[in-house]
Write an enzyme that holds these catalytic residues in place. Structure first.
Site, PDB file in Angstrom:
ATOM      1  CB  CYS A  11      -1.004  -0.013   1.154  1.00  0.00           C
ATOM      2  SG  CYS A  11      -0.333   0.107   2.805  1.00  0.00           S
ATOM      3  CB  CYS A  85       0.148   1.581  -4.241  1.00  0.00           C
ATOM      4  SG  CYS A  85       0.519  -0.025  -4.924  1.00  0.00           S
ATOM      5  CB  CYS A  89       2.492  -1.578  -7.655  1.00  0.00           C
ATOM      6  SG  CYS A  89       1.745  -1.050  -6.126  1.00  0.00           S
TER       7      CYS A  89
END
Length: 135
Positions: A11, A85, A89
């Site tokens: 996250c 996120c 990522c």
């Protein structure tokens, strides 16, 4: 014997959702699954309300430290679970990616964090069944 799978929870701040998920997976799967967690913009410390919510479940995540997300962590993982996120990522072909849409516990009181915690637990239990069912 097949090597144990590695799960990475990601996250943004690695201070709430991903830490709770990692705590549950470690607690419920034991040594059957390798557990990692990280954040694209890690916070200075874990959300104290997340720590309190997990303590109610008998799981201590107070000693954990938010960690920065690295490409190595993603490459070393079999399953990458993101929690808000988005595009921050890194993506590698051949990995299993899941995005768990969960409310962010940041700035929330314990009454708001408990349902998030419980949803994470339910998803972690499902993940364990898929990756490392009890024999």
């Amino acid at each position: 014997m097949t090597p144990k799978p590695t799960v990475l929870f990601v996250c943004v701040h690695n201070a709430g959702r991903s830490q709770m998920a990692a705590g549950y997976l470690q607690h419920l799967a034991g040594d059957r699954i390798q557990v990692l967690s990280a954040g694209s913009q890690p916070a200075d410390r874990i959300n104290p309300v997340a720590v309190a919510a997990m303590a109610e479940e008998g799981i201590d995540i107070a000693r954990e430290q938010p960690k920065v997300l690295t490409s190595d962590a993603v490459q070393d993982s079999d399953v990458v679970i993101t929690m808000g996120c988005g595009d921050e990522c890194p993506f590698y072909p051949g990995k299993r990616y899941e995005d768990w849409t969960l409310d962010d516990p940041a700035g929330q009181g314990i009454d708001a964090v408990r349902p998030i915690r419980d949803e994470i637990r339910a998803r972690v239990v499902q993940l364990i069944e898929e990756l490392a069912p009890a024999t």
